[in-house]
Write a protein that holds these residues in place. Structure first.
Motif, PDB file in Angstrom:
ATOM      1  N   ALA A 153      92.813  24.761 -23.345  1.00 18.08           N
ATOM      2  CA  ALA A 153      92.843  23.523 -21.984  1.00 18.08           C
ATOM      3  C   ALA A 153      91.532  23.098 -21.052  1.00 18.08           C
ATOM      4  CB  ALA A 153      93.953  23.738 -21.377  1.00 18.08           C
ATOM      5  N   THR A 154      90.861  24.523 -21.136  1.00 17.79           N
ATOM      6  CA  THR A 154      89.526  24.241 -20.591  1.00 17.79           C
ATOM      7  C   THR A 154      88.619  24.827 -20.940  1.00 17.79           C
ATOM      8  OG1 THR A 154      90.698  24.968 -18.354  1.00 17.79           O
ATOM      9  CG2 THR A 154      88.501  25.493 -18.286  1.00 17.79           C
ATOM     10  N   ARG A 155      87.997  23.774 -21.134  1.00 21.32           N
ATOM     11  CA  ARG A 155      86.561  23.905 -22.023  1.00 21.32           C
ATOM     12  C   ARG A 155      85.483  25.049 -21.476  1.00 21.32           C
ATOM     13  NH1 ARG A 155      87.585  18.310 -23.523  1.00 21.32           N
ATOM     14  NH2 ARG A 155      85.887  18.056 -22.175  1.00 21.32           N
ATOM     15  N   HIS A 156      85.471  24.664 -20.203  1.00 24.23           N
ATOM     16  CA  HIS A 156      84.296  25.523 -19.708  1.00 24.23           C
ATOM     17  C   HIS A 156      85.094  26.796 -18.899  1.00 24.23           C
ATOM     18  CE1 HIS A 156      80.908  24.221 -21.963  1.00 24.23           C
ATOM     19  NE2 HIS A 156      81.185  22.841 -21.893  1.00 24.23           N
ATOM     20  N   ARG A 157      84.445  27.659 -18.664  1.00 20.75           N
ATOM     21  CA  ARG A 157      85.101  28.394 -17.744  1.00 20.75           C
ATOM     22  C   ARG A 157      83.418  29.201 -17.301  1.00 20.75           C
ATOM     23  NH1 ARG A 157      90.445  29.167 -15.672  1.00 20.75           N
ATOM     24  NH2 ARG A 157      89.853  30.963 -14.924  1.00 20.75           N
ATOM     25  N   VAL A 158      83.329  29.793 -15.393  1.00 19.61           N
ATOM     26  CA  VAL A 158      82.333  31.043 -14.970  1.00 19.61           C
ATOM     27  C   VAL A 158      82.981  31.423 -14.861  1.00 19.61           C
ATOM     28  CG1 VAL A 158      80.529  30.386 -13.659  1.00 19.61           C
ATOM     29  CG2 VAL A 158      81.088  28.742 -14.852  1.00 19.61           C
ATOM     30  N   VAL A 159      83.097  32.775 -15.142  1.00 21.53           N
ATOM     31  CA  VAL A 159      83.206  34.316 -14.549  1.00 21.53           C
ATOM     32  C   VAL A 159      82.023  35.130 -13.828  1.00 21.53           C
ATOM     33  CG1 VAL A 159      84.840  33.993 -16.320  1.00 21.53           C
ATOM     34  CG2 VAL A 159      83.194  35.049 -16.853  1.00 21.53           C
ATOM     35  N   ALA A 160      82.268  36.143 -13.208  1.00 26.14           N
ATOM     36  CA  ALA A 160      81.352  36.992 -12.773  1.00 26.14           C
ATOM     37  C   ALA A 160      81.762  38.750 -13.710  1.00 26.14           C
ATOM     38  CB  ALA A 160      81.513  37.113 -11.419  1.00 26.14           C
ATOM     39  N   VAL A 161      80.675  39.533 -13.428  1.00 25.07           N
ATOM     40  CA  VAL A 161      81.279  41.070 -14.756  1.00 25.07           C
ATOM     41  C   VAL A 161      80.517  41.899 -13.519  1.00 25.07           C
ATOM     42  CG1 VAL A 161      80.831  41.858 -16.705  1.00 25.07           C
ATOM     43  CG2 VAL A 161      81.122  39.476 -16.497  1.00 25.07           C
ATOM     44  N   VAL A 163      78.836  45.254 -14.148  1.00 23.24           N
ATOM     45  CA  VAL A 163      78.486  45.657 -15.742  1.00 23.24           C
ATOM     46  C   VAL A 163      78.722  47.277 -14.661  1.00 23.24           C
ATOM     47  CG1 VAL A 163      76.821  46.346 -16.589  1.00 23.24           C
ATOM     48  CG2 VAL A 163      77.071  44.142 -16.245  1.00 23.24           C
ATOM     49  N   GLY A 164      78.591  47.411 -13.730  1.00 26.88           N
ATOM     50  CA  GLY A 164      79.216  48.726 -13.848  1.00 26.88           C
ATOM     51  C   GLY A 164      80.201  49.271 -14.114  1.00 26.88           C
ATOM     52  N   ALA A 165      81.269  48.048 -13.194  1.00 28.55           N
ATOM     53  CA  ALA A 165      82.641  48.680 -13.560  1.00 28.55           C
ATOM     54  C   ALA A 165      83.409  48.398 -14.588  1.00 28.55           C
ATOM     55  CB  ALA A 165      83.169  48.614 -11.990  1.00 28.55           C
ATOM     56  N   GLY A 166      82.454  47.516 -14.831  1.00 27.98           N
ATOM     57  CA  GLY A 166      83.149  47.172 -16.512  1.00 27.98           C
ATOM     58  C   GLY A 166      84.049  46.021 -16.402  1.00 27.98           C
ATOM     59  N   VAL A 167      83.864  45.747 -14.688  1.00 28.63           N
ATOM     60  CA  VAL A 167      85.512  44.687 -14.458  1.00 28.63           C
ATOM     61  C   VAL A 167      84.777  43.100 -14.496  1.00 28.63           C
ATOM     62  CG1 VAL A 167      87.085  43.736 -12.624  1.00 28.63           C
ATOM     63  CG2 VAL A 167      86.313  46.332 -13.432  1.00 28.63           C
ATOM     64  N   VAL A 168      85.819  42.375 -15.274  1.00 38.02           N
ATOM     65  CA  VAL A 168      86.224  40.825 -15.084  1.00 38.02           C
ATOM     66  C   VAL A 168      86.436  39.904 -14.212  1.00 38.02           C
ATOM     67  CG1 VAL A 168      85.553  38.353 -16.201  1.00 38.02           C
ATOM     68  CG2 VAL A 168      85.365  40.618 -17.596  1.00 38.02           C
ATOM     69  N   ASP A 169      86.089  39.094 -13.275  1.00 36.19           N
ATOM     70  CA  ASP A 169      86.110  38.641 -12.263  1.00 36.19           C
ATOM     71  C   ASP A 169      86.663  37.098 -12.877  1.00 36.19           C
ATOM     72  OD1 ASP A 169      87.396  37.170 -10.226  1.00 36.19           O
ATOM     73  OD2 ASP A 169      85.922  37.932  -9.276  1.00 36.19           O
ATOM     74  N   TRP A 170      87.852  35.976 -13.026  1.00 40.89           N
ATOM     75  CA  TRP A 170      87.965  34.651 -13.668  1.00 40.89           C
ATOM     76  C   TRP A 170      88.008  34.601 -13.226  1.00 40.89           C
ATOM     77  CZ3 TRP A 170      88.431  33.898 -19.048  1.00 40.89           C
ATOM     78  CH2 TRP A 170      87.831  35.132 -19.465  1.00 40.89           C
ATOM     79  N   SER A 171      87.852  34.852 -11.275  1.00 38.05           N
ATOM     80  CA  SER A 171      88.234  33.364 -10.436  1.00 38.05           C
ATOM     81  C   SER A 171      86.918  33.682  -9.275  1.00 38.05           C
ATOM     82  CB  SER A 171      89.081  33.466  -9.968  1.00 38.05           C
ATOM     83  OG  SER A 171      90.209  32.942 -10.547  1.00 38.05           O
ATOM     84  N   PRO A 172      85.705  33.637  -9.768  1.00 38.22           N
ATOM     85  CA  PRO A 172      84.481  34.162  -8.167  1.00 38.22           C
ATOM     86  C   PRO A 172      84.293  33.119  -7.730  1.00 38.22           C
ATOM     87  CG  PRO A 172      83.580  33.860 -10.385  1.00 38.22           C
ATOM     88  CD  PRO A 172      84.776  33.153 -10.550  1.00 38.22           C
ATOM     89  N   ALA A 173      84.585  33.435  -6.240  1.00 46.20           N
ATOM     90  CA  ALA A 173      84.127  33.027  -4.958  1.00 46.20           C
ATOM     91  C   ALA A 173      82.878  32.076  -4.856  1.00 46.20           C
ATOM     92  CB  ALA A 173      84.570  33.388  -3.627  1.00 46.20           C
ATOM     93  N   GLY A 174      83.350  30.991  -4.372  1.00 45.23           N
ATOM     94  CA  GLY A 174      81.971  29.863  -4.159  1.00 45.23           C
ATOM     95  C   GLY A 174      81.671  29.462  -6.330  1.00 45.23           C
ATOM     96  N   VAL A 175      81.969  29.821  -6.503  1.00 42.56           N
ATOM     97  CA  VAL A 175      81.632  29.359  -8.113  1.00 42.56           C
ATOM     98  C   VAL A 175      82.073  28.647  -8.636  1.00 42.56           C
ATOM     99  CG1 VAL A 175      80.998  29.619 -10.269  1.00 42.56           C
ATOM    100  CG2 VAL A 175      80.154  31.178  -8.339  1.00 42.56           C
ATOM    101  N   SER A 176      82.201  27.157  -9.210  1.00 41.84           N
ATOM    102  CA  SER A 176      83.141  26.162 -10.177  1.00 41.84           C
ATOM    103  C   SER A 176      83.853  26.752 -11.604  1.00 41.84           C
ATOM    104  CB  SER A 176      81.957  24.495 -10.272  1.00 41.84           C
ATOM    105  OG  SER A 176      82.139  24.316  -9.544  1.00 41.84           O
ATOM    106  N   VAL A 177      84.481  27.482 -11.336  1.00 46.96           N
ATOM    107  CA  VAL A 177      84.824  28.434 -12.159  1.00 46.96           C
ATOM    108  C   VAL A 177      85.827  27.868 -12.847  1.00 46.96           C
ATOM    109  CG1 VAL A 177      87.121  29.956 -12.213  1.00 46.96           C
ATOM    110  CG2 VAL A 177      86.000  29.640 -10.164  1.00 46.96           C
ATOM    111  N   ALA A 178      86.414  26.808 -13.084  1.00 46.80           N
ATOM    112  CA  ALA A 178      87.150  26.128 -14.407  1.00 46.80           C
ATOM    113  C   ALA A 178      86.999  24.488 -14.209  1.00 46.80           C
ATOM    114  CB  ALA A 178      88.686  26.039 -14.243  1.00 46.80           C
ATOM    115  N   MET A 179      85.522  23.531 -15.002  1.00 47.25           N
ATOM    116  CA  MET A 179      85.011  22.566 -14.218  1.00 47.25           C
ATOM    117  C   MET A 179      86.338  21.443 -15.899  1.00 47.25           C
ATOM    118  SD  MET A 179      81.116  23.645 -14.991  1.00 47.25           S
ATOM    119  CE  MET A 179      81.054  25.090 -16.097  1.00 47.25           C
ATOM    120  N   HIS A 180      86.915  20.636 -14.617  1.00 38.55           N
ATOM    121  CA  HIS A 180      87.757  19.884 -15.068  1.00 38.55           C
ATOM    122  C   HIS A 180      87.026  18.848 -15.253  1.00 38.55           C
ATOM    123  CE1 HIS A 180      91.014  22.718 -14.736  1.00 38.55           C
ATOM    124  NE2 HIS A 180      90.659  23.015 -13.705  1.00 38.55           N
ATOM    125  N   HIS A 181      86.019  18.760 -15.765  1.00 36.02           N
ATOM    126  CA  HIS A 181      85.429  17.030 -15.535  1.00 36.02           C
ATOM    127  C   HIS A 181      86.281  16.583 -17.136  1.00 36.02           C
ATOM    128  CE1 HIS A 181      82.947  13.943 -16.931  1.00 36.02           C
ATOM    129  NE2 HIS A 181      82.126  13.380 -15.141  1.00 36.02           N
TER     130      HIS A 181
END
Length: 517
Positions: A153-161, A163-181
């Motif tokens: 449904a959303t072709r592109h997402r930008v996430v933050a990882v 690496v040290g903790a092995g955790v993914v943030d699917w909604s990082p602040a200040g980033v165009s997370v879900a690009m709905h163009h």
């Protein structure tokens, strides 16, 4: 007579990355500032000697970064005594390289929220980092990754990882997370980070172009992955050093240390890196190993291949068409693709060129402007005796020469027609003629040209702020640029508009440097 192109691998005055790591790991001030960081986890790179004619005692600057504490320092010393280097805190945060991106991608793909499907791609987006501010004042380093799901449904997402903790943030602040163009721009699929690789090969070569027994060109060519400035800095594409035409020195160094993007609709800006080599098409031989190719036919970057972003080569390619040598590489920075190119005619004209393209994403559908900043370290005739003139339109066929004697920033506007750097004694030199598509700066681009006195460390503007603006005006402090070593920064500006009736893909900018004899 057939023109012959010869390349030979050559070394350079530097500290290797391994030596920088060794010095940092044993330096008390480094360990104190980074609070006892493990030397093995430090992010370092080679430290290239500074100056026109570096020797074993030449100065260097090297960045040392600890990804765990997200802190860095800069070493300033000399190649012969690096252990005595001065240690200064540094705000520079190096972009993630291939190993860190692949580690982040493995964590992302193992996350339970990662979409299913063999056609899902993980690629490097913009911005490259989305660090997390913690309540105690520390920050956590988090590379970003793009997820392309063509059936989602959303072709592109930008996430933050993390690496040290092995955790993914699917909604990082200040980033165009879900690009709905409603649609993607560009036809090329992004390259998965897992496929990124470096096959080695020399960092630089000696290039010679011979017409019979006459040597037309002689220079050092540095490939993008080893180009300066780095740590701090983001590389500079294909870099030229010690450029000589018919035995006469023209340029000590020529490269693109600054490349910026600004979006008109939301004001987002990026500082793009120019060390990441990506694939393009080049057919020929490799006389010094991988990464350098003498081509039997013109190489084709993404600008000449609208159907795909693949290729059989990664590095720097050379091709001579009978009167002009083309030196070209293709660069990647997130979803952007750039062509870094130099064209050298047999008669001595130097044509710096920079081309703009991209891979599939919705972000570049928004109107934005690219600003590319060349740095030309002139040393005409090889002595500290160069002078600068601006030639103004007088309404007649003969322009008026106006000397520039102090450091200054200028815009390309009437009455200025072109500029000239010549040796004060011989009168020989090169004229800088603006390209027809180079445009004039907007407020974000700052200016179009800077005329400066040479200082070895002024390779990078030092901007680590949020807007990435080129802060070259900090170098303008009234020094004389008459009969001395001079540096000219030249900016080209390109507006990328998906809805413009003219083709937006494959646009190329750059001036012509024409010999004055």
């Amino acid at each position: 007579m057939t023109v012959q192109v010869i390349i030979e691998a050559v070394g350079r005055a530097e500290l290797t990355a391994e030596r920088v790591r060794e010095v940092a790991g044993a330096h008390p001030a480094v360990l104190a500032h980074l609070e006892g960081a493990d030397p093995g986890r430090l992010i370092v790179g080679p430290a290239v000697a500074l100056g026109h004619a570096p020797d074993e005692g030449a100065p260097f600057r090297a960045g040392v970064f600890d990804p765990v504490s997200n802190r860095g320092v800069e070493l300033r010393g000399t190649l012969d005594r690096p252990e005595e280097a001065q240690v200064l805190p540094s705000a520079h945060r190096p972009n993630p390289r291939h190993e860190e991106l692949r580690a982040a991608a493995a964590i992302l793909r193992a996350d339970e929220r990662f979409p299913a499907g063999d056609d899902v791609l993980v690629y490097q987006p913009m911005p490259p980092l989305a660090d997390l501010d913690n309540p105690d004042g520390t920050t956590t380093r988090r590379p970003t990754l793009g997820v392309y799901d063509p059936s989602g449904a959303t072709r592109h997402r930008v996430v933050a990882v993390d690496v040290g903790a092995g955790v993914v943030d699917w909604s990082p602040a200040g980033v165009s997370v879900a690009m709905h163009h409603p649609g993607d721009c560009e036809s090329h699929l992004p390259v998965p980070v897992e496929s990124l690789r470096d096959r080695g090969g020399p960092d630089q070569v000696r290039l010679r172009v011979l017409d019979g027994t006459t040597e037309l060109w002689n220079m050092i060519v540095v490939r993008p992955r080893a180009s300066t400035p780095t740590n701090p800095g983001d590389g500079s594409g294909v870099e030229l050093r010690e450029v000589r035409h018919r035995g006469r020195l023209v340029l000590r160094q020529a490269h693109v240390p600054i490349l910026n993007v600004q979006y008109e609709e939301d004001g987002v800006t990026y500082r793009d890196w120019q060390y990441e080599e990506t694939r393009f098409s080049a057919t020929g031989t490799e006389p010094v190993g991988w990464g350098w190719r003498l081509c039997s036919e013109p190489p084709r970057t993404i600008l000449e291949r609208p159907d795909n972003d693949a290729g059989n080569f990664q590095g720097v390619a050379f091709h001579h068409d009978g009167h002009e040598l083309r030196i070209v590489s293709e660069l990647a920075a997130g979803w952007y693709r750039y062509a870094s190119e130099w064209r050298l005619t047999d008669d001595g004209t130097i044509k710096p060129r920079f081309g703009f393209a991209g891979v599939r994403n919705p972000r570049t559908c928004m109107r934005h402007r690219h600003h590319v900043y060349w740095r030309f370290d002139f040393d005409v005739e090889g002595s500290a005796n160069d002078v600068i003139e601006q030639f103004d339109d007088t309404g007649s066929t003969v322009p008026q020469a106006v000397p520039i004697v102090r450091e200054v920033a200028r815009k390309r506007r009437h009455p200025a027609l072109f500029w000239q750097v010549t040796d004060k004694t011989s009168g020989r030199g090169w004229r800088i003629h603006p390209g027809e598509h180079d445009n004039t700066t907007d407020p974000y681009g700052v200016a179009d040209l800077w005329f400066l006195r040479h200082h070895p460390a002024e390779l990078h503007d030092g901007n680590t702020g949020p807007d990435n603006r080129a802060m070259l005006n900090r170098f303008v402090n009234g020094e004389s640029v008459s009969a001395t070593n001079v540096v000219v920064w030249y900016a080209g500006h390109f507006r990328h508009d998906q809805n413009d009736p003219e083709p937006h893909q494959g646009h190329v900018v750059g001036p012509d440097l024409v010999p004055v004899t």
